[in-house]
Every structure is written in structure tokens, then in C-alpha cells.
Design an enzyme around this catalytic site. Structure first.
Site, PDB file in Angstrom:
ATOM      1  N   THR A  77     -22.187  -7.445   8.546  1.00 40.87           N
ATOM      2  CA  THR A  77     -21.532  -7.559   7.233  1.00 40.87           C
ATOM      3  C   THR A  77     -21.632  -6.233   6.462  1.00 40.87           C
ATOM      4  O   THR A  77     -22.358  -5.313   6.859  1.00 40.87           O
ATOM      5  CB  THR A  77     -22.185  -8.688   6.411  1.00 40.87           C
ATOM      6  OG1 THR A  77     -23.592  -8.444   6.325  1.00 40.87           O
ATOM      7  CG2 THR A  77     -21.954 -10.036   7.051  1.00 40.87           C
ATOM      8  N   SER A 101     -17.509 -12.948   9.378  1.00 40.21           N
ATOM      9  CA  SER A 101     -18.678 -12.756   8.510  1.00 40.21           C
ATOM     10  C   SER A 101     -19.667 -13.897   8.705  1.00 40.21           C
ATOM     11  O   SER A 101     -20.803 -13.825   8.240  1.00 40.21           O
ATOM     12  CB  SER A 101     -18.250 -12.683   7.041  1.00 40.21           C
ATOM     13  OG  SER A 101     -17.728 -13.930   6.626  1.00 40.21           O
ATOM     14  N   HIS A 135     -30.721 -15.871   0.737  1.00 36.60           N
ATOM     15  CA  HIS A 135     -31.095 -15.357   2.057  1.00 36.60           C
ATOM     16  C   HIS A 135     -32.508 -14.777   1.983  1.00 36.60           C
ATOM     17  O   HIS A 135     -33.004 -14.483   0.895  1.00 36.60           O
ATOM     18  CB  HIS A 135     -30.140 -14.241   2.512  1.00 36.60           C
ATOM     19  CG  HIS A 135     -28.833 -14.740   3.032  1.00 36.60           C
ATOM     20  ND1 HIS A 135     -27.769 -15.008   2.198  1.00 36.60           N
ATOM     21  CD2 HIS A 135     -28.406 -15.008   4.289  1.00 36.60           C
ATOM     22  CE1 HIS A 135     -26.742 -15.432   2.933  1.00 36.60           C
ATOM     23  NE2 HIS A 135     -27.103 -15.442   4.204  1.00 36.60           N
ATOM     24  N   LYS A 139     -32.474  -9.122   4.002  1.00 33.80           N
ATOM     25  CA  LYS A 139     -31.012  -8.949   3.961  1.00 33.80           C
ATOM     26  C   LYS A 139     -30.691  -7.842   2.976  1.00 33.80           C
ATOM     27  O   LYS A 139     -31.046  -7.911   1.796  1.00 33.80           O
ATOM     28  CB  LYS A 139     -30.323 -10.257   3.566  1.00 33.80           C
ATOM     29  CG  LYS A 139     -28.802 -10.125   3.589  1.00 33.80           C
ATOM     30  CD  LYS A 139     -28.100 -11.461   3.584  1.00 33.80           C
ATOM     31  CE  LYS A 139     -26.592 -11.299   3.534  1.00 33.80           C
ATOM     32  NZ  LYS A 139     -26.032 -10.568   4.685  1.00 33.80           N
TER      33      LYS A 139
END
Ligand SMILES: NC(=O)c1ccc[n+]([C@@H]2O[C@H](COP(=O)([O-])OP(=O)(O)OC[C@H]3O[C@@H](n4cnc5c(N)ncnc54)[C@H](OP(=O)(O)O)[C@@H]3O)[C@@H](O)[C@H]2O)c1
Length: 246
Positions: A77, A101, A135, A139
Site C-alpha cells: 500500500t 489494497s 492496525h 503499519k
């Protein structure tokens, strides 16, 4: 199926484990430390490449693999400003490129529900829409690619919003601070959450919320592996809706 794994991190390792369980062979693994091994000679030993690396390396990996004549599935991503260029390279090379994605089948069902609900809401002006995603703390990007896809699904169907606007929760800003024309996306980073998304439509008298919660990375890895098997005898640019039919 012989697989090259480009990006041997959390996703790359999960894909390797699932691939071996299913009887496939991993013939190449590339991470930051052995980038020099990403050569045409090594790539063509694979039937397909699966790429989950980093935003700054994805485009190079995809372009190089396509120019080497090897089909590629990518799920990295936050590099999407170059997605159209990658698709053009695929067409020029008569190659095969599958991007999503989010490779989870459940999330893609969620995407379809989100588009349908947005079209129903087009005439119900009393509802304000917002997105929230959570998340793990490793990330790097926000909002998640999945949250952006959800926002794009709403924008396609809802005239009263013209863009999305994202914020990291720790900055202490709430949804109320988003401009009226924007779909607010709030991102939370909490360990060890693999990925949770919700879309909320709220009026003064009620709220409707749809959500998807991933329990592990397995769903993403399994979807990427299925996509890799699906593209092997195809040519062109593909996404989940081509494979799933919705
Ligand atoms: N589409 C989906 O369904 C989905 C699902 C989950 C995650 N993602 C995305 O997939 C990407 C990877 O996620 P992750 O959780 O696996 O991250 P990660 O654990 O940080 O793994 C990234 C890997 O890329 C490697 N890398 C660095 N430079 C590289 C290069 N030039 N070529 C190849 N690999 C290189 C890193 O190597 P080093 O360890 O040596 O630095 C690391 O092993 C992220 O963009 C994430 O948002 C997508």
C-alpha cells in the site's frame, strides 16, 4: 506453482507458510538485505511473483518483474500515485499484473456492501458518514489502503462528499473537525491488531454501522495466493472484482 516472494516480512512469511502447505514451491525471497538478487535470471525461475514490500520499493519491484516477463500480484500500500504507470508498463509488456489494497475475500464483500449502502444513502441527507480503521503500530502509512478504497466507494455513490481526509487518532483530532465536504477517516495504531475497519452513517436519531475485523494475516495471504494461481494463464491488469465477480 513456483513462487518468487518480493518482500519477506510479515506478509511474505505468511504467504510462504501457506504456499508450502498447499504444495507450492518458493524459489526466490527478496528483502532489503538481498535486493541485488532481484534479477531477471532469478525471477524467470518462478511462474509468478507475489509482492508485499514497502511503499518506496513496490513500484520498482513491480516494473522490474513485468519487464522480466513474470506475472505479478502486489498488495503493497501507499505507493498508488504510480499505479497507473505500473498498469501502463504491464500493457506495454503484454504482461500480467494483479493489484489489490486488500486481498481478504471478506473485505471485498465488505467493499461491495459499502458501495451498495452508499448508493442507498445518496438521497438520505440526514446521515453523516465517517470511517475508522485500526492496525498494529508497525503499519507505516495512514489511512490504510483499505480505508481509502472504502472512501472511494462512498465518493462514487454520494454527491454530497467530494474527497476524504485522514487523521491519526493520537494527534487528538476527532471526526467533528473534518470539513463538511470530506469523508473523515480516523486511524488508530494499536498492537497487535491485524486490521479492522468500520463505516458509520449517523443521523440525529440513529446510526448504521458496518464493519470488518481481520483476526489474522491469513485471509490476506490466502487471497494473494489464490490471485497468483488465478492469473498464471492470463494477460492484462486485474483486481479483486475480476476474480470474485463483484
Ligand atoms: N493488500 C493486502 O491485503 C495487504 C495486507 C497486509 C499488508 N499489506 C501491505 O503490504 C506491505 C507489507 O506489509 P508487511 O506487514 O509484510 O510489512 P513488513 O513486515 O514491514 O515487510 C516488508 C518487507 O519488505 C522488505 N523490503 C524492503 N525493501 C525491499 C525491496 N527493495 N525489495 C523487496 N523487499 C523489500 C523488508 O525487508 P527488511 O525486513 O530487510 O527491511 C520487509 O521484509 C505494506 O505496504 C502493507 O500495508 C497489504
Amino acid at each position: 506453482m513456483k513462487i518468487a516472494i518480493l518482500g519477506y516480512g510479515k506478509m511474505g512469511k505468511t504467504i510462504e507458510r501457506l504456499a508450502i502447505q498447499k504444495g507450492h514451491e518458493v524459489v526466490l525471497k527478496i528483502s532489503n538485505s538481498n535486493q541485488h538478487e532481484l534479477t531477471k535470471e532469478n525471477l524467470i525461475k518462478a511462474d509468478v511473483a507475489i509482492e508485499f514490500s514497502r511503499p518506496e520499493t513496490a513500484f520498482h519491484n513491480i516494473a522490474f518483474t513485468l519487464k522480466s516477463g513474470v506475472p505479478i500480484v502486489s498488495g503493497t500500500t501507499a505507493w498508488l500515485e504510480k499505479l497507473d504507470e505500473a498498469k501502463s508498463i504491464c500493457k506495454a509488456e503484454n504482461g500480467t499484473f494483479f493489484y489489490s489494497s486488500n486481498f481478504s475475500v471478506g473485505v471485498n464483500i465488505f467493499f461491495a456492501m459499502n458501495r451498495h449502502l452508499s448508493s442507498m444513502m445518496a438521497t438520505h441527507l440526514q446521515y453523516e458518514v465517517s470511517i475508522e480503521e485500526t492496525h498494529h503500530t508497525q503499519k507505516l502509512d495512514y489511512p490504510s489502503g483499505t480505508a481509502i478504497t472504502l472512501a472511494e466507494g462512498i465518493l462514487e455513490n454520494l454527491d454530497r462528499k467530494s474527497r476524504w481526509s485522514g487523521v491519526l487518532k493520537k494527534e487528538g483530532v476527532g471526526t467533528e473537525s473534518f470539513p463538511k465536504e470530506a469523508i473523515g477517516i480516523v486511524s488508530n495504531r494499536i498492537d497487535p491488531v491485524p486490521g479492522s475497519h468500520s463505516v458509520k452513517w449517523e443521523s440525529e436519531i440513529d446510526a448504521i454501522e458496518i464493519s470488518h475485523v481481520a483476526y489474522s494475516r491469513e485471509g490476506f495471504a490466502a487471497g494473494a495466493l489464490t490471485a497468483a494461481m488465478w492469473i498464471i494463464d492470463k494477460e492484462g491488469v486485474f483486481e479483486m472484482k475480476d476474480m470474485l465477480g463483484f
